[in-house]
Structure formats: C-alpha cells, structure tokens
Design an enzyme around this catalytic site. Sequence first.
Site, PDB file in Angstrom:
ATOM      1  N   SER A 189      18.898  34.369  44.289  1.00 39.27           N
ATOM      2  CA  SER A 189      18.805  34.013  45.076  1.00 39.27           C
ATOM      3  C   SER A 189      17.096  34.024  44.167  1.00 39.27           C
ATOM      4  CB  SER A 189      18.619  34.371  46.523  1.00 39.27           C
ATOM      5  OG  SER A 189      18.176  33.647  47.571  1.00 39.27           O
ATOM      6  N   ASP A 238      25.933  27.083  51.073  1.00 41.59           N
ATOM      7  CA  ASP A 238      24.842  27.913  51.026  1.00 41.59           C
ATOM      8  C   ASP A 238      24.195  27.695  51.874  1.00 41.59           C
ATOM      9  OD1 ASP A 238      22.689  28.776  50.339  1.00 41.59           O
ATOM     10  OD2 ASP A 238      22.864  29.388  48.121  1.00 41.59           O
ATOM     11  N   HIS A 260      25.255  31.773  50.879  1.00 41.70           N
ATOM     12  CA  HIS A 260      24.301  32.659  50.338  1.00 41.70           C
ATOM     13  C   HIS A 260      24.391  34.292  50.478  1.00 41.70           C
ATOM     14  CE1 HIS A 260      20.399  32.065  48.153  1.00 41.70           C
ATOM     15  NE2 HIS A 260      20.169  33.269  48.602  1.00 41.70           N
TER      16      HIS A 260
END
Lengths: 299, 299
Positions: free
Chosen positions: A150, A226, A259
């Site tokens: 991320s 995600d 995610h």
Amino acid sequence: MSLELVSGTKSFDGLQQQYRHWSKVLSCPMQFSIFLPQTADREPGHRYPVLYWLSGLTCTDENFSQKAGAQRMAAELGIVLVMPDTSPRGMDVADDPADDLGQGAGFYVNATQTPWKQHFQMYDYIVEELPLLIEANFPINQRRAISGHSMGGHGALMIGLRNPERYTSISAFSPICNPMACPWGEKALSAYLGADTTRWEEYDATVLVGRATLHRPLFISQGEEDEFLKQQLRPEALQMAADACGYPIRLERHTGYDHSYYFIASFIEAHLRFHADFLLRNRLESTLVHFTPDLLKPW
Amino acid sequence: MSLELVSGTKSFDGLQQQYRHWSKVLSCPMQFSIFLPQTADREPGHRYPVLYWLSGLTCTDENFSQKAGAQRMAAELGIVLVMPDTSPRGMDVADDPADDLGQGAGFYVNATQTPWKQHFQMYDYIVEELPLLIEANFPINQRRAISGHSMGGHGALMIGLRNPERYTSISAFSPICNPMACPWGEKALSAYLGADTTRWEEYDATVLVGRATLHRPLFISQGEEDEFLKQQLRPEALQMAADACGYPIRLERHTGYDHSYYFIASFIEAHLRFHADFLLRNRLESTLVHFTPDLLKPW
C-alpha cells in the site's frame, strides 16, 4: 550509532528481534524489526542478503513481522528481513488526527514544508541511514531488495526506481502506484512537499518508471476485491507508463483478495522466491554486481 | 440459528470469514472466524474435517487467524479451521478490570458463581452449541480435532480429554497444564466455580489425564524461553500424571522460543500434519470411527 535490543525470540529456527536507535536523519528515536535466519548450518562468516519491507498507513514495524508469515520462506531461502517503522514518532513530532497524514503515514518522502520538515525525512532514512546501520551491525552483505504494501508499496516502487544501483529487485503488494493522482497521495504530497507538483514527481512511481535508465526486475501483486483499488492504487496507470517506455513489469491480479494481510500472507512466498532469484546470484561476492541484460527480460 | 457474515476475503485460495450469531448458551451475540479451503479441485459434495482452535487470555477470534499462518497448511491438507472468541462479551456481560478474568478470559468452563454464571458457559458453547452451528452451515463432516494456546491450550486439553468420542486428536501450544496449581487458574477457577476445589478437577488436564478411559493422540509444544513456563504452565505436572497412568503424550520442548505467536507460527505446520493423520483417515466415512490401538501408541 548504537542499537538497543527491545525484544527477541526464536522464529523458524532464526531470530525475530526489535531494536531501537537514535535516528540523526529523523531527529528522534526509531524502532525496527529484523528477522535473521539461523546460521548454524551455513559456513562460518556467511553473510546474508536483505529484503527491506515498507509497511502501509497506520502500521509499525510489527504488522508485517506478525501477520505476513514471511519468516518461513526467509529462513528457507537465507534472506534477512528488515522492517522499519512507517514514520518518525514521539510527543515532539508533528502529527495529524487523520490516519493518512503525520505519524504512521510518512509516505517515504523528505518533507520540505512546516511543520513536517523537522522530522519527516523518511526517504533518506530508508535509503541511506537505515542500511548503514543494518550493514554495520548484522551479518549481511550489500545485496538489497525492497518490497512493501500500500503506502509501503509506493515507497518500495519509488525508492527502487530511483536507486537501481542499490537494489537487485523491487516488488509491491497493492501499492499506491500514482500518488499524484489519488486522494491519499494528493493530501500527503501537498502537506509534505507543498503546492508545486513538479516536486511530487520525484515520489511518483508512474512518473519515475519513464525516467528509469536501468530496469530492475519489478513484480506487483494486486487483489481484485481490494477496497482501495480504483480510487487510491491505480496499477493500470503504472502499467500504461511502463508499457509506453518499455519497462518490463510483472503485474499479477488475483480475484477474491482484498487489501488485508491475508492477501500478503497468501503470496509472500512468491515474492520472496522472486527476490531470491536476484539476491542469491553469485552470493559469495561481497559487493553489488552489475546485472547482465538477461536479468532484465520479462520472465 | 442464523449466521450473519461480518467480513470475508480469500486466503490461500480458500475463504477466510468472520460470522456473528446469537448464542443461546452464552445469552449474548458471539463472533467466530473460519477458514474454508477452496473446493474447486475436490469432488462435488466433499465435506471437510475441522480443527477447533481455542485462543488465550485477551484474545479474540482474530489472533490465530491473523498471526499463526495456519491457512497455508490447512488449505493444502484440506482442513477447516474454526476460531471462536475466548468469552462472552458485551455491555451487559460481567467483567473484571484484570486481563485474566471476565471478558477475554472465559477459561472454557461453565461458571456456577454470581455474577459469572449468567453468561460464562464457554464449555457448553465450545463442546455443544458451536459444533452444531458449524456442522449445520458449512460443508464439513463430523471429524473434529482440537488445539489451542495458553488458556486455550488448557481448554483444548481439558475438552479433548473429557470428550474423546468427539475429537480424533488433541494438541496444544504452551498450555496451562495444571490450572488448579497456578496463579492464573486459581484465580479464574475460584471466581467461576467457587471455593470447592473438587469442582475444579473437572477442568484440570493433569487430573483428567488420569481419568481418561480412551486415549486420543495428544501433542504438546512448549517453548523453553516462555516467560510463563515455570509459574503458570507446568507441563511437567501433566507429563508426570500421564506417565503414572500410561497415557502416551508427545511433549516437545523447543529452546529459544517464547510464549508468542512467533512460536505458534513456527510449529503450526507440525500440529496440522499431526491432526491430519487422524482427521483424514477413512475420510469418506461420515461418522466418527473408533480408532484401533495402533493409533494410541507413542509415535
């Protein structure tokens, strides 16, 4: 620079430890985690290559070490894992009440704006200060790879693309690929770097990929479920920029994954094996070698 | 009984999910996590065996699912993981400010004392209510194994020893082996069960091992650097009791490991392979079989 051991235990026959040290670059004490494979069955004086892992928003040095399950393969392959914190921290360090700015959200940049510039120099910390500290204190060689998740995926791509002489290979899970063009990135880059967006370009993988003169192997994994994919991550922008300039990136999309660290845990073995292919070539050489062109082909 | 899906994502090609349901036994809503291996490459109508995992003090359904890295082997072996919470919870559920009593510290007993008895019936929840719910809602057979950590290791040993007809195999990491004779156990058992220590015996593995008429395979892993080993865990008491009555237990001690999930992650593969040996025998039979004596030998 001295290191203070904060905690440690065995993990997969190696050592999982946390250290604290004074960071001159960040002007505050910092903590990192490290995993050291066991050395008993290796030759005396063996030195390991290192994978640096950069974590995402709100994370510390512990998220990856506790949740990714990376130690199993790192132990098997013989790779040291170094897991820094995601920002400077402390009572006298600037902060913001939001999760996506300030402490826990350093974005791996060198801030130029008040009040951030005093401590938020994470780019220099990750690229210069931390490797010097690690290489002076642990049984490792100068082979380095970089990965992250991320915001840390952004960090890994950006730092890897800007410093190909320092890293053998680059990878990322669910990275923020084009921070100049997403809400998280726009907020952080304007706060840390100011309104001049030409300064932002130095920290945007989608811009940097077109400027790269040396193409290191680059591997990205992205979950299709995600929740941040469309608005924040934008791997398609990076893919287009890479295609336009002929940089061969490997972008894998996986249906059903989100995610979270469940995604990272599911594919960390693939990333570690990817890096091992480059980290462990000519492993007895003590200095970084220049790779031959065959390493730069798509695989 | 109806189930409400709280969250879910893919993990190692299977599904990692959290569900919420009303517990009649505990008189409150409860949450559990479950890992379901992917079924695409198995025959239609395939039903999986289940490993129940009981967590330790302060834990929820998420600690094991996030930190143990168990999904990789569960996916490979074809075993469902069920991870319940460690106690009833809620504003109207009795609690204590300490970490080792009340919410997050149910000790897997049926409380008989005020104010605990209204909700703290974790033994019946784990042994009866939860398996009925799981078996009615997921593609599983009635092969069950049980494992856990610390307080949950106590729970797994105690429940497995008392219900050998319900579990094919029993294991534990760093279990509280003799709760009647350690500070954690004395505090919890006196609060939940009162001062009559003969009632405590029903929940003490070191007592129960001597009363077992059917010996299920039993495997314990213990770290030697565990900070709770001497005062709270006391595996040597269980080993002595087992030796005295001829119950073959496998107790492995590991130098350098502490009480953390780094220890569990390092050896969860060994525990899953241990349980798989019994869970997957005659896997197409729909009812629990009586094991032949060769399964009960030390191995």
